[in-house]
Design a protein around this motif. Structure first.
Motif, short mmCIF file in Angstrom:
data_model
loop_
_atom_site.label_atom_id
_atom_site.label_comp_id
_atom_site.label_asym_id
_atom_site.label_seq_id
_atom_site.Cartn_x
_atom_site.Cartn_y
_atom_site.Cartn_z
N THR A 1 0.89 -1.13 0.06
CA THR A 1 0.39 -0.49 0.08
C THR A 1 0.77 1.51 -0.10
O THR A 1 0.83 2.20 -0.79
N SER A 2 1.78 1.64 0.33
CA SER A 2 3.03 2.33 1.01
C SER A 2 3.65 3.10 -0.33
O SER A 2 3.68 4.25 -0.74
N LYS B 1 1.24 4.11 -3.32
CA LYS B 1 0.09 5.76 -2.45
C LYS B 1 1.43 6.65 -3.12
O LYS B 1 1.44 7.73 -3.25
N GLN B 2 3.30 6.27 -3.08
CA GLN B 2 4.06 6.93 -3.34
C GLN B 2 4.24 7.10 -4.50
O GLN B 2 4.81 8.21 -5.62
N ASN B 3 4.03 6.18 -5.64
CA ASN B 3 4.03 5.56 -7.22
C ASN B 3 3.45 5.90 -8.25
O ASN B 3 2.95 6.39 -9.65
N ARG C 1 -0.39 7.03 -9.34
CA ARG C 1 -1.82 7.88 -9.32
C ARG C 1 -3.49 7.85 -10.57
O ARG C 1 -3.27 6.82 -10.88
N LYS C 2 -4.19 8.62 -9.78
CA LYS C 2 -4.98 8.86 -11.02
C LYS C 2 -5.66 9.65 -11.24
O LYS C 2 -4.26 10.97 -10.96
N GLU D 1 -3.74 14.82 -10.99
CA GLU D 1 -3.16 13.76 -10.71
C GLU D 1 -2.96 13.44 -9.05
O GLU D 1 -2.89 14.38 -8.45
N PRO E 1 -3.31 10.56 -6.01
CA PRO E 1 -2.56 9.38 -5.26
C PRO E 1 -4.42 8.60 -5.65
O PRO E 1 -5.07 8.83 -5.74
N THR E 2 -3.52 7.45 -6.51
CA THR E 2 -4.80 6.39 -6.85
C THR E 2 -4.96 5.78 -5.75
O THR E 2 -4.92 5.58 -4.25
N ASP E 3 -6.41 5.56 -6.12
CA ASP E 3 -7.53 4.77 -4.93
C ASP E 3 -8.42 3.59 -4.99
O ASP E 3 -9.32 3.09 -4.42
N THR F 1 1.57 7.12 -15.95
CA THR F 1 2.37 6.61 -15.27
C THR F 1 3.57 6.00 -15.92
O THR F 1 3.34 5.48 -17.31
#
Length: 1464
Positions: A41-42, A45-47, A49-50, A97, A99-101, A125
Motif C-alpha cells: 500500500t505504501s 501511494k508513493q508511485n 496516481r489517478k 493527478e 494518489p490512486t484509490d 504513469t
C-alpha cells in the motif's frame, strides 16, 4: 474435544493450550500478511496516481460535467475554483493527478472463485513503475515473450474451427514459452475470446504454477461497476460482478484475466484512453533482457490481430514501425481479412480501388460511414505495412500444410529476427536462443536446424548452457543430436557455473550454500556481487556426504589435483594372501591411485541433474555416461539419501524415491543385457573400480544404496556364489566338500573341481573361437592380453591352500567349532562347574578369548575406508553382532561372579542365561540356507510385531491385575506378592491358569496367610466374621470373563492376524532380502581367517606381525574395452526399452488417440477448405456472369449505334452498378500503371523531428502525371525573398509527390547537394577484407559515411573537415584534385526522410582508395585512435552487408565492393 485424541509428546502441551498454539500460528501468518500489504500500500501511494477533474463545467445537453462524470463524483474544490474562473473546460489543463484509490485483489465469484490483481493508474504513469509493480509486487516472472492481442472491441463472429485453433494455439504458446498475454481486458470482442481460452486451460490444469498470465489494459472510465473497486486503502479483495445486460455503452471486465491495469485520464465513457500507455508498456517490456539478464537478447513482442477496425490498423502500423511482428488471422473478419487478402500482392497492385473494394466487402454497412480521405490514409498505411513482409505473417486456416496458431506466432518472431541487422551466424544463434527461451523444440527443428544450416559445437555452447540452466531436457537432447560435443562444452569452469545455477530451494543447493557460507565466514571473505560460480571441491564434499564416506572425493581440491600420491595408512588388510581376487576388489575402494580417471562430461552432467532431482535431464545425461551402470546405482544412493534428509515431506520426497527406484531398474536392465551376452565380463563390471564415482565398485554402491532387487539379480548372486565357493568350482556338491573336510587327501583325487580348471578350459575355447574369425584391433588386443596372462593348473600345495581358504569351507569349520564350543559350555555348566575351575573350564575361557579377538578384528578391520565411527555404527546395527557383544559381556560378568565365593551361584546363573544367548546366536548359520534364511527374516519381523503387541496386551493385564488385587487383598505390603497378583497371575490366566481365590466355592484358607505373615503364601482376601471371603463374587467373576474375552479371544486373535499379515507382506520380498543380507555373511567369512576358534588365535597373532596391501585394478586397455562394451550394451537396453514402450498397450492407446485427433482435424479442415473453395467458385462465377452481362450490353449498344432495331424490346440486364463502373475505370488505369518503384522514405507519414504528419500518398498516386484531386499536402513555410512568396511550382520533386510542401528540414528548395566520400583501404597485405572509414551516428545508432551537405563550389563537405581535422581534410582534397585514385560511385536522387514536394536531397558518392603504407594512412590511423572518446567516433569498418548503415549508403557500399571485386 478433538485435542484429547492427540498423541502425547515429550514436549507436553496442556489441552487448554492447544487452541492457543494454533491461534498463535494463525496470528503470526496474519501479521505477516498485514506487513506485506502495508509495504504494498505504501509503495502504491508513493508511485501510482489517478486522474480527476478539478473544474466542474456542466454540459447542458447531458447534465454532467465536460469530463463525463456527474456532479457527485467531483470534489468541492472543483465547483468554485478561483484559478479557473472564466475559462472553458480543457482536459489537458483541468484534470490533475492524485494518489490512486483503486488497487488490490479482485474477486469475480462464481465457479472456482477467481482472484486477480488490479490497479488504477494515470495515463502518464511511468512504465518502469508498472513493470516493477508486475514483477516485484505482483510476483510475476519476467516473460520470455509478450503477446499483444488486438482487434475488434465489439463481439464478432468467428468460424468454430478458427476459434478453436486460435484459443488452443494462444494458450499453447503462452504455456510453453512462459509468455504474458496483453489485451484490452474487457468482456467483449477479441478480449472475450482470449478470456475463454484462459478459462478452458485453467479448468484443465491443476497446478497453480502453470496458470496463464493474462493482463488486461482497460480504460477506467468505461468499466461498469467500477465503484466496487475503489478504496483508498485498497481492497483485499474487491468483489466484482459481471453484468452484461445492463452495461450499455460501458464494458465489464473479463473475469478470466489474471491482472488488470485500469488506465485513467479523468474522463468517463471515452474509449481508447489506454492505447498510448499500453504501447509504451509494450515497448518498455521489449527493452528488458530476456531470461536471467545474462543474454544480450531482449524480450520479444508479437502482435496478434483478429477482426479489427481503423483503430486496429493504427495499432498494426505503429507496431511495425517499432519492429514488432504481427500475425493476422484470416477469416476473423473486417480489417484482418482486408490485410490478409492483399498480403501476398506486390505493393504496386495494392491500389486505392482494391482497398475500397475490400473495405466494402468486409466492413459491410460500416463502409458507408468512411470518408474518402480515410480510405486514402488507410491505403497508404496498408502499403507501408506490406513493405515490411518480414514483420507480417498471415495465418490461413484453409492453407495446405498450415500449422497451429502457436507455430505461426513463433515463426513470425523468428522471421522478424532473420531480417534484423545481425546477419549470418550471429542471427542464427539469436534465433536459437529465442527457441531455447520458449522451450519450443518443434520450432528449432523446423526453422533453425535445417539442412542448409551447419553448426559447430562451439556455436551451440551458449544455447546448451541456457537449456541446462532452464531445465529443458528436450532441447538438451536436440542440441546433442545436432553437434554439441560434451567434452568440449563441459569443462570445469562450465560445470562450476552450472552448480552456481542450481534449482533454488532444493536440498543440495541449501546444503552447498551453507557449506560455502561457513567456509567464507571462517576465512573472512565475501563474494563479489553477481558471482554465481561454485568451487567444485565444495560440491565434492557434499556429494561424498550423499554417496557415503567409503568413496573418495569426485572433485579433489584444486591444489591437490596435479599431485598423485598415496597416504601411508591407505591400506587394506586381508588374510589369507591367496584368495579370490573378486572379493578383494569389492571392499577395497581406497587403493593406490596410479592415474586419474579420464574426464567424463556425461557423468558430471548426470550428477548435476540428479542432485536437483531432475528426472528428464538426468535421463538425457545418463545416456551420455560411459559408466552407466555405476552411475545409475550412484543416483539411486544419492536420491535415497536426499529423500531421507528432505525437510518438506510430500511430493518431492516421493518423486526422489520413485526416481531412485527407476535408476535401480535401469542398472538392472543394463546388467541383464550384459549378463545375457557375456557372464564373466558382466561380473567383472560389478567389481571393477570406477574412477568417476569415488573409486568404488558397482556392487559396493548397490549394497550401500540398499538396492535389494539389483543384488538379488541372478548375475550378482552368481558372483556372490563364486566368492562363497572361493577357488572351488560352484558345481561341487556339498557332500563332496564335507567329505573332503573329513578326508583331506581326497582333494587330490579329482573329487573336487577347482575354478582354475574351469578357467583354463574356458580360455582354451575362447582362443580357438578367436582364431577362427577375422582379426580386428580389439580382438588382437584381447588375444595379446590373454597370452600375457596364461593360466597354469594348481599344484598340490595350491590346492590345499585354496581349499581351506574357501569361505564355504571356513563356514563349515566354524559351525563345527561353534557346536564344539556349545557342547563344552553345556558340559561345564551341568557336570563340571567346580569352585576351582577345571582344565575343561580353562579351555572354555581360551575358546571364548578367541571369539573375543575375532569380534575385535571385525570391529577394527576397515578395508572399505569407512572410518572407525561409521564402522562401529555398522557393527552395532547388525543383530548378530549385538548378540555376540551381549553374550561376551554376560560371560565376563558371570566369570567375575563365579571366581568369588560370595556370588558364586549368581555367577553360574548368569552363565546359564548366557548359554541361551549363545544358542540363539546359532540361528545365524541358517542365513546361508536358501530355505531357512528367508524364514529367519520373517521371524525377526514377527518379533518386532510381537514387541509392539505386548504394549497393547500389558494394558489389559495391568488393568485387570490391579483391579483384582485391590478387590481381593487389603493393604498388601510385600512387593513380590503385589507383582505376582497384579501382573504374573493375570498373565497366566491367558494360558488357562484360572485363579481359585475369586470364587467362594473353590476358596481354601490353607492356601493363604491371613495377615501375610507366611512369606511362602499370599495374603488372604478380606474375610467376614465367619472366615468367608467378603469380596463381591459376582463382580470378580464378571471381571474375569470380560478379561478373558478381550485378552484370550480378541487380542490373541489380533496377534495371529498381525503375524499372518506380516508373513504375507514379507513372503514376497524375503527372497530378495535374504539375497541382499547374504552378502554380509559371505564378506565376513571371506575376510575371516581360515582356522576356526580356538585355533584362530594363531591367525590373529600373525596379523599383528604382518599387514598385507592388496592392489588389483584393470589395465587401461581392458578398462577402455569393458567400458565401451558396457556402453554398447546400455544402448541395446535403451533401444529395447523404447521398443517395449512402443509395443505397450498404453503407448498404442496414446498413438491411436493422436491419430484420431489428427484425422478429426484433417476432416474438419477439409470441410472448411471445401466451403472456402465453393465460395471462391461462386464469386468467380458471379464475376463471369457480370462480365457476360457487360459484354452483352456492349453488343446491344453497338448494334443500336449502327441503326439496327429489334421487333421486341431487349431484356433488361442487371446493371453493373457504380462500383463496377468505378472498378472498370480503375482497371484501365491499373493496366496502364507502370510497375516503377517510387520513393518510400520521402512519403513516411511522420516527418522527422517534427509533430507534422504528411498527407498520405498511395503508391499509384506518387507520379505527378497521375491525377490526384484529393491531394492536399501539409505546408511548411519557406523563406521569403524580396517580400514576395517563392513560387513552389518551380521546384518539383523529380520522383513525385511526398505529402508535404515547402523545404521542410532541408536548407533550400530544390536539390540539396550532398557529398559522400568513401575512403577505403585493405585490412592487411593479403587483402583479406575491404574496409572504409566510418563515423558513428549516435542518434540513429548506425555507422555512416563521413559526408554532408555542400554548396555548389565546395569539393568536400564541411562535416568531413570537422571530423578529420584541417590537415587531413587538405590532404584528402589534394588527392581529390589529382583524380588519380578517385572513382565516382553514384550520383543522383536520395530517398531521404526529409524530402518534400519542393526540396530533396541529391548525392555524389566517390571512392578514394588509400595505400596502407602511406603517410595519409598513418595520420588517419592516429586520428581514429584519438577519436574513440569523442562524440563522433571514427573507425575502420568492413565493407559488408552485416554492418549497420542507412539504406542508400548500403547501396553505395555495395557499388564500392563491386568496384574492388569484393562480395558484399
Amino acid at each position: 474435544m478433538w485435542y484429547k485424541m492427540l498423541p502425547s509428546f515429550d514436549t507436553k502441551i496442556h489441552p487448554d493450550e492447544v487452541d492457543g498454539h494454533a491461534k498463535a500460528v494463525e496470528m503470526n501468518q496474519l501479521w505477516s500478511n498485514i506487513r506485506k500489504r502495508g509495504v504494498f500500500t505504501s509503495w502504491i501511494k508513493q508511485n501510482l496516481r489517478k486522474k480527476e477533474c478539478c473544474f466542474y463545467v456542466e454540459d447542458e445537453s447531458k447534465g454532467v460535467c465536460e469530463c463525463g462524470y456527474p456532479r457527485i463524483h467531483h470534489t468541492e474544490d472543483a465547483f468554485k475554483p478561483d484559478e479557473f474562473v472564466g475559462e472553458t473546460w480543457d482536459r489537458h489543463k483541468h484534470i490533475r493527478e492524485v494518489p490512486t484509490d483503486a488497487y488490490g485483489d479482485i474477486s469475480f465469484g462464481g465457479l472456482g472463485q477467481k482472484i486477480g490483481k488490479y490497479v488504477r493508474v494515470s495515463t502518464d504513469t511511468s512504465t518502469d513503475d508498472l513493470y516493477q509493480l508486475m514483477t516485484d509486487h505482483w510476483k510475476l516472472r519476467p516473460p520470455n515473450l509478450l503477446i499483444s492481442v488486438t482487434g475488434g472491441a465489439q463481439n464478432f463472429y468467428m468460424r468454430s474451427r478458427l476459434k478453436e485453433m486460435f484459443r488452443r494455439g494462444l494458450i499453447k504458446v503462452a504455456q510453453t514459452t512462459g509468455a504474458w498475454i496483453l489485451t484490452g481486458g474487457t468482456h467483449t470482442g477479441v478480449m472475450k475470446h482470449v478470456g475463454k481460452a484462459v478459462r478452458d486451460y485453467a479448468l484443465s490444469s491443476s497446478g497453480a504454477e502453470d496458470q496463464i498470465v493474462a493482463i488486461g489494459v482497460a480504460t477506467w472510465g468505461i468499466v461498469l461497476n467500477r465503484q466496487a473497486l475503489a478504496n483508498p486503502e485498497g481492497c483485499f479483495p474487491a468483489h466484482y460482478s459481471l453484468d452484461e445486460k445492463s452495461q450499455g455503452r460501458l464494458s465489464c471486465l473479463d473475469v478470466n484475466h489474471s491482472h488488470f491495469l485500469l488506465v485513467d485520464d479523468g474522463t468517463h465513457g471515452r474509449y481508447g484512453v489506454e492505447i498510448a500507455l499500453r504501447s509504451k508498456l509494450e515497448k518498455h517490456i521489449s527493452q528488458q533482457p530476456l531470461g536471467n539478464g545474462e543474454s544480450s537478447l531482449k524480450i520479444p513482442v508479437v502482435c496478434v490481430v483478429l477482426d479489427g477496425g481503423p483503430g486496429t490498423l493504427d495499432t498494426i502500423y505503429n507496431a511495425m514501425l517499432n519492429g514488432t511482428p504481427c500475425v493476422i488471422l484470416e477469416g476473423s473478419g473486417r480489417l484482418a481479412d482486408v490485410i490478409a487478402h492483399v498480403a501476398e500482392r506486390p505493393v504496386s497492385q495494392v491500389t486505392l480501388a482494391l482497398i475500397r473494394q475490400l473495405m466494402m466487402r468486409f466492413f459491410g454497412q460500416e463502409y458507408e460511414r468512411f470518408k474518402e480521405l480515410q480510405l486514402i490514409e488507410w491505403t497508404k498505411k496498408i502499403q507501408d505495412i506490406l513493405r515490411t513482409p518480414q514483420l507480417l505473417t498471415v495465418f490461413r486456416i484453409d492453407e495446405e500444410g498450415q500449422s497451429d496458431v502457436d507455430v505461426a506466432i513463433l515463426r513470425a518472431l523468428l522471421k522478424a529476427s532473420k531480417s534484423s541487422d545481425s546477419l549470418g551466424r550471429e542471427n542464427w544463434e539469436q534465433q536459437l536462443e529465442l527457441a531455447v527461451a520458449w522451450n519450443r523444440v518443434d520450432i528449432a527443428e523446423s526453422e533453425i536446424f535445417t539442412e542448409e544450416s551447419q553448426w559447430k559445437s562451439s556455436d551451440l555452447h551458449q544455447a546448451m548452457l541456457s537449456a541446462l540452466v532452464g531445465h529443458k531436457p528436450d532441447f538438451v537432447k536436440l542440441l546433442l543430436e545436432n553437434g554439441v560435443c560434451l567434452r568440449e562444452f563441459l569443462g570445469e569452469d562450465t560445470l562450476s557455473e552450472l552448480y552456481g545455477h542450481l534449482q533454488p530451494g532444493c536440498l543440495f543447493q541449501r546444503r552447498l550454500a551453507k557449506r560455502m557460507k561457513g567456509e567464507k565466514g571462517r576465512r573472512g571473505r565475501t563474494d563479489s556481487p553477481g558471482c554465481r560460480r561454485v568451487s567444485l571441491h565444495h560440491v565434492s564434499d557434499e556429494v561424498c556426504h550423499f554417496l557415503g564416506s567409503f568413496t573418495e572425493p569426485i572433485y579433489p581440491p584444486a591444489a591437490a589435483r596435479p599431485r598423485i600420491e598415496m597416504p601411508e595408512d591407505d591400506v587394506s588388510v586381508m588374510f589369507p594372501p591367496k584368495g579370490p581376487m573378486e572379493l578383494q576388489k569389492i571392499p577395497s575402494t581406497r587403493m593406490e591411485r596410479g592415474t586419474e580417471g579420464a574426464w567424463d562430461p556425461g557423468t558430471h552432467l548426470f550428477l548435476w541433474a540428479i542432485l536437483q532431482n531432475r528426472k528428464d535431464l538426468a535421463e538425457v545425461a545418463w545416456e551420455q555416461c560411459r559408466d552407466g551402470m555405476c552411475a545409475a546405482l550412484a543416483a539411486s544412493k544419492i536420491l535415497k539419501k536426499l529423500a531421507q534428509e528432505e525437510d518438506d515431506e510430500g511430493d518431492e520426497e516421493d518423486r526422489m524415491r520413485e526416481l531412485a527406484d527407476h535408476y535401480e531398474k535401469q542398472a538392472i536392465g543394463v546388467f541383464s543385457e550384459c549378463y545375457s551376452q557375456d557372464e564373466p565380463r558382466a561380473q567383472k563390471l560389478l567389481i571393477r573400480i570406477s574412477p568417476s564415482w569415488g573409486r568404488t565398485t558397482c556392487l559396493r554402491m548397490a549394497l550401500e544404496a540398499d538396492n535389494k532387487s539389483f543384488v538379488a539379480h541372478a548375475g550378482v548372486q552368481g558372483l556372490l556364489t563364486q566368492i562363497w565357493c572361493g577357488d572351488l568350482a560352484v558345481d561341487n556338491p556339498q557332500w563332496t566338500v564335507l567329505l573332503c573336510m573329513l578326508f583331506i587327501p581326497l582333494i587330490y583325487t579329482g573329487l573336487l573341481t577347482f575354478r582354475r580348471d574351469e578357467e583354463i578350459q574356458r580360455e582354451t575355447q575362447r582362443k580357438e573361437k578367436i582364431e577362427t574369425i577375422e582379426k580386428s584391433l580389439v580382438a588382437s588386443q584381447t588375444r595379446d592380453y590373454m597370452e600375457q596372462t596364461d593360466l597354469q593348473p594348481l599344484n598340490c600345495s595350491s590346492r590345499l591352500v585354496s581349499f581351506f581358504s574357501s569361505p564355504q569351507v571356513k563356514f563349515y569349520w566354524n559351525i563345527v567349532a561353534y557346536f564344539g564350543f556349545l557342547w563344552l559350555f553345556a558340559f561345564v555348566l551341568m557336570m563340571d562347574f567346580q569352585t576351582k575351575p577345571s582344565w575343561k573350564e580353562y579351555l572354555l575361557y581360551v575358546w571364548l578369548a578367541s571369539l573375543v579377538c575375532e569380534e575385535i578384528r571385525q570391529l577394527f578391520d576397515d578395508p572399505d575406508g569407512f572410518g572407525f565411527r561409521r564402522k562401529s555404527k555398522m557393527y552395532i546395527s547388525d543383530l548378530w553382532n549385538i548378540l555376540d557383544v551381549l553374550s561376551i559381556l554376560l560371560f565376563l560378568i558371570g566369570l567375575c561372579c563365579r571366581l568369588t565365593t560370595v556370588v558364586f551361584y549368581a555367577g553360574k546363573v548368569i552363565l546359564c542365561i548366557d548359554f541361551i544367548v549363545f544358542c540363539l546366536r546359532l540361528m545365524a548359520i541358517f542365513t546361508i540356507s536358501k530355505t531357512l534364511g528367508p524364514k529367519i527374516i520373517i521371524v525377526r519381523r514377527m518379533m518386532m510385531d510381537m514387541f509392539f503387541f505386548m504394549f497393547l496386551l500389558s494394558i489389559w493385564v495391568v488393568a485387570y491385575g490391579v483391579a483384582k488385587q485391590g478387590i481381593l487383598i487389603h493393604n498388601e505390603k510385600r512387593l513380590n506378592w503385589i507383582i505376582r497378583g497384579a501382573v504374573y497371575e493375570p498373565y497366566l490366566i491367558i494360558f488357562g491358569n484360572v485363579p481359585t481365590n475369586i470364587d467362594n466355592v473353590e476358596f481354601d484358607m490353607r492356601t493363604c496367610s491371613v495377615n501375610g505373615t507366611d512369606p511362602l503364601k499370599p495374603k488372604c482376601p478380606v474375610l467376614n466374621a465367619d472366615h468367608t471371603p467378603a469380596f463381591p463374587e459376582w463382580l470378580t467373576i464378571i471381571l474375569l470373563c470380560v478379561y478373558l474375552l478381550f485378552a484370550n479371544i480378541l487380542l490373541l486373535n489380533l496377534l495371529i492376524a498381525i503375524f499372518n499379515y506380516t508373513f504375507q507382506e514379507v513372503q514376497d520380498n524375503t527372497d530378495s532380502i535374504w539375497k541382499f543380507q547374504r552378502y554380509e555373511l559371505i564378506k565376513e567369512y571371506h575376510s575371516r581367517p581360515a582356522p576356526p576358534p580356538p585355533f584362530i588365535l594363531l591367525s590373529h597373532l600373525y596379523l599383528f606381525i604382518k599387514r598385507l596391501v592388496l592392489q588389483d585394478e584393470l589395465q587401461q586397455v581392458e578398462e577402455e574395452e569393458i567400458l565401451s562394451w558396457e556402453a554398447f550394451m546400455k544402448e541395446n537396453h535403451l533401444a529395447g526399452s523404447r521398443r517395449d514402450w512402443k509395443q505397450s498397450m498404453e503407448c498404442r492407446i496414446q498413438d491411436t488417440a493422436e491419430k484420431v485427433g489428427v484425422m478429426v482435424e484433417l476432416l474438419e479442415g477439409e470441410q472448411d477448405r471445401e466451403g472456402v473453395a465453393l465460395a471462391k467458385r461462386m464469386a468467380h462465377l458471379e464475376e463471369q456472369v457480370s462480365q457476360s452481362t457487360k459484354a452483352l450490353q456492349w453488343i446491344m449498344d453497338a448494334l443500336k449505334s449502327q441503326g439496327y432495331q429489334s421487333k421486341e424490346e431487349a431484356p433488361l440486364l442487371s446493371s453493373p452498378g457504380k462500383a463496377t463502373e468505378r472498378d472498370r475505370a480503375v482497371s484501365k488505369k491499373e493496366a496502364a500503371t507502370k510497375t516503377t518503384e517510387y520513393h518510400v522514405n520521402a512519403r513516411h507519414l511522420q516527418y522527422p523531428n517534427s509533430t507534422v504528419k504528411r498527407f498520405p500518398v498511395p503508391e499509384e498516386k506518387v507520379p505527378w502525371e497521375v491525377e490526384f484531386t484529393n491531394y492536399s499536402p501539409r505546408f511548411v513555410e519557406t523563406e521569403k525573398a524580396g517580400g514576395s512568396d517563392i513560387n513552389l511550382d518551380k521546384f518539383r520533386n523529380p520522383e513525385g509527390r511526398t505529402g508535404m510542401q515547402g523545404k521542410g528540414a532541408l536548407r533550400q528548395l530544390g536539390p540539396n547537394q550532398v557529398l559522400d566520400p568513401v575512403l577505403t583501404r585493405w585490412r592487411d597485405d593479403g587483402k583479406s577484407a575491404l574496409e572504409f572509414l566510418a563515423v558513428w551516428d549516435k542518434k540513429e545508432g548506425i555507422w555512416a559515411i563521413p559526408g554532408g551537405a555542400v554548396h555548389s563550389e565546395e569539393v568536400l563537405p564541411e562535416r568531413l573537415e570537422r571530423i578529420l581535422g584541417r590537415k587531413l581534410h587538405e590532404q584528402i582534397k589534394a588527392k581529390l584534385a589529382g583524380q588519380a585514385e578517385v572513382n565516382k560511385v553514384y550520383k543522383g536522387y536520395v530517398d531521404d526522410y526529409r524530402n518534400t514536394d519542393n526540396a530533396w536531397v541529391e548525392t555524389t558518392a566517390f571512392n578514394i582508395h588509400l595505400d596502407r603504407r602511406g603517410l595519409l594512412m598513418a595520420d588517419l590511423n592516429r586520428m581514429t585512435e584519438n577519436s574513440q572518446d569523442s562524440e563522433e567516433r571514427v573507425q575502420w569498418q568492413e565493407v559488408s552487408s552485416r554492418m549497420l548503415a542507412s539504406v542508400y549508403q548500403r547501396e553505395v557500399l555495395h557499388k564500392v565492393a563491386e568496384l574492388h571485386g569484393r562480395r558484399f
